[in-house]
Scaffold this motif. Structure first.
Motif, PDB file in Angstrom:
ATOM      1  N   ARG A  60       0.853  -1.200   0.000  1.00 44.97           N
ATOM      2  CA  ARG A  60       0.000   0.000   0.000  1.00 44.97           C
ATOM      3  C   ARG A  60       0.882   1.240   0.000  1.00 44.97           C
ATOM      4  O   ARG A  60       1.806   1.357   0.799  1.00 44.97           O
ATOM      5  CB  ARG A  60      -0.878   0.001   1.253  1.00 44.97           C
ATOM      6  CG  ARG A  60      -1.939   1.093   1.245  1.00 44.97           C
ATOM      7  CD  ARG A  60      -2.612   1.162   2.611  1.00 44.97           C
ATOM      8  NE  ARG A  60      -3.833   1.960   2.592  1.00 44.97           N
ATOM      9  CZ  ARG A  60      -3.885   3.284   2.648  1.00 44.97           C
ATOM     10  NH1 ARG A  60      -2.754   3.986   2.697  1.00 44.97           N
ATOM     11  NH2 ARG A  60      -5.036   3.919   2.643  1.00 44.97           N
ATOM     12  N   TYR A  70      -2.780   0.441  -4.209  1.00 43.57           N
ATOM     13  CA  TYR A  70      -2.349  -0.921  -3.853  1.00 43.57           C
ATOM     14  C   TYR A  70      -1.661  -1.563  -5.048  1.00 43.57           C
ATOM     15  O   TYR A  70      -2.148  -1.466  -6.174  1.00 43.57           O
ATOM     16  CB  TYR A  70      -3.551  -1.792  -3.445  1.00 43.57           C
ATOM     17  CG  TYR A  70      -4.008  -1.538  -2.040  1.00 43.57           C
ATOM     18  CD1 TYR A  70      -3.370  -2.142  -0.949  1.00 43.57           C
ATOM     19  CD2 TYR A  70      -5.087  -0.695  -1.778  1.00 43.57           C
ATOM     20  CE1 TYR A  70      -3.787  -1.904   0.350  1.00 43.57           C
ATOM     21  CE2 TYR A  70      -5.503  -0.449  -0.480  1.00 43.57           C
ATOM     22  CZ  TYR A  70      -4.848  -1.061   0.582  1.00 43.57           C
ATOM     23  OH  TYR A  70      -5.242  -0.822   1.870  1.00 43.57           O
ATOM     24  N   GLY A 106     -10.373  -6.432   1.293  1.00 47.33           N
ATOM     25  CA  GLY A 106      -8.979  -6.003   1.356  1.00 47.33           C
ATOM     26  C   GLY A 106      -8.191  -6.400   2.586  1.00 47.33           C
ATOM     27  O   GLY A 106      -8.738  -6.904   3.572  1.00 47.33           O
TER      28      GLY A 106
END
Length: 213
Positions: A60, A70, A106
């Motif tokens: 990230r 990302y 995520g």
């Protein structure tokens, strides 16, 4: 991963790793004969399979102006997104204990829920759930709660995920957080009990299809 252009590359060379392997695994990129690190100035999330082996990475961006936000390892012999779930290596015992799994989109959703005490959670490494991932889930439980983002893409992904899981004979419910755009934001703001209440109110397959329609 620091902001240097080649610190990982130089380190791996010093360990005797072949440049070809670095490129193949997506750790290093090569351009006009020059090699540079793929992941720079990023927080790294190791992706670990259920055997406990690191098979890939998510990174990230630390600087908000860096794109993409990302960055993931590319597909390789050892990393195939469709066959793995992020966090399942740690959460599978909780999945067995609780009798169901919460599937999120995520890394940060997985980590935030796990930290809050909701530990039967894993992420589908991108929004599109695959048949192989559904089969992997089925090894541990047939009861699934999909908790994708509340935006249009998250809702579309939930509808696709419903069908894939149903095809594998899983019992699926869907929840979208009401306060915040994703589970990470919601659980940080409202806490574990509020999230558990949402799980209790998650919509079964038929009801969610009707609501979506």
């Amino acid at each position: 991963a620091d902001e240097q252009w080649d610190s990982l590359y130089r380190y791996l060379l010093s360990q005797g790793v072949d440049k070809k392997i670095m490129v193949e695994l997506g750790l290093v990129s090569e351009n006009k004969g020059k090699c540079y690190d793929k992941f720079r100035n990023r927080v790294i999330f190791p992706i670990i399979n259920t055997s406990g082996k690191v098979i890939g990475f998510g990174g990230r961006a630390i600087d908000p102006s860096d794109n993409p936000k990302y960055l993931n390892s590319p597909e390789s012999k050892i990393f195939q997104k469709k066959n793995n779930l992020y966090g399942l290596n740690i959460s599978r015992q909780s999945v067995g204990k609780e009798g169901f799994i919460i599937l999120v989109e995520g890394y940060m959703d997985t980590i935030a829920l796990y930290q809050s005490g909701v530990q039967n959670v894993a992420a589908s490494l991108g929004t599109a759930l695959t048949e192989n991932q559904a089969r992997l889930i089925k090894r541990y439980t047939r009861d699934v709660v999909l908790s994708y983002d509340a935006d249009g893409a998250g809702r579309a992904a939930a509808l696709r995920g419903l069908e894939i899981l149903k095809k594998e004979d899983c019992k699926v419910k869907v929840l979208h957080v009401t306060d915040g755009k994703d589970p990470d934001e919601y659980v940080k703001k409202n806490g574990k009990d509020a999230f558990l209440k949402l799980i209790g109110e998650a919509l079964p397959y038929g009801d969610y299809r009707l609501e979506a329609a």
